[in-house]
Design an enzyme around this catalytic site. Sequence first.
Site, PDB file in Angstrom:
ATOM      1  N   ALA A 118       0.787  -1.230   0.000  1.00  0.00           N
ATOM      2  CA  ALA A 118       0.000   0.000   0.000  1.00  0.00           C
ATOM      3  C   ALA A 118       0.825   1.289   0.000  1.00  0.00           C
ATOM      4  CB  ALA A 118      -0.939   0.008   1.204  1.00  0.00           C
ATOM      5  N   CYS A 119       2.122   1.181   0.137  1.00  0.00           N
ATOM      6  CA  CYS A 119       2.989   2.363   0.247  1.00  0.00           C
ATOM      7  C   CYS A 119       3.076   3.104  -1.100  1.00  0.00           C
ATOM      8  CB  CYS A 119       4.374   1.894   0.691  1.00  0.00           C
ATOM      9  SG  CYS A 119       5.657   3.139   0.600  1.00  0.00           S
ATOM     10  N   ASP A 120       2.907   4.433  -1.069  1.00  0.00           N
ATOM     11  CA  ASP A 120       2.968   5.232  -2.293  1.00  0.00           C
ATOM     12  C   ASP A 120       4.320   5.132  -2.990  1.00  0.00           C
ATOM     13  OD1 ASP A 120       0.364   6.075  -2.066  1.00  0.00           O
ATOM     14  OD2 ASP A 120       0.867   7.968  -1.082  1.00  0.00           O
TER      15      ASP A 120
END
Length: 123
Positions: free
Chosen positions: A15-17
């Site tokens: 989920a990390c940008d």
Amino acid sequence: MSEPDQRLCLYGIKACDTMKKARTWLDEHGQNYEFHDYKSAGIDRARLEAWCNEHGWQTVLNRAGTTFRKLDDAAKADLDQARAIELMLAQPSMIKRPVLDLGDRTLIGFKPDLYAAALAAPN
């Protein structure tokens, strides 16, 4: 292709940008890679130790993230490599991301110019 054996492995959290940017960059540049989500799959001590030995634990430990900032002051005090590794094993979201394993070395964090240079250079 002359290098079918070289398989990149990208370590991080889905989920990390920043992870999304790295994955998009790799996809757009035709790089085959495995993705290892260390939030769901965990991470082993030997790999963490190798990354810390290569880059220094101060680089591998993500002290800017909310997981680290939420720790009490006692947990953050007097950190050294051994204590940093224990924190990262307990909560892998404290590992800076992404980590791109090139086989003979790793890159920590995502900078398009560093990825381009590392992947263009013959090993």
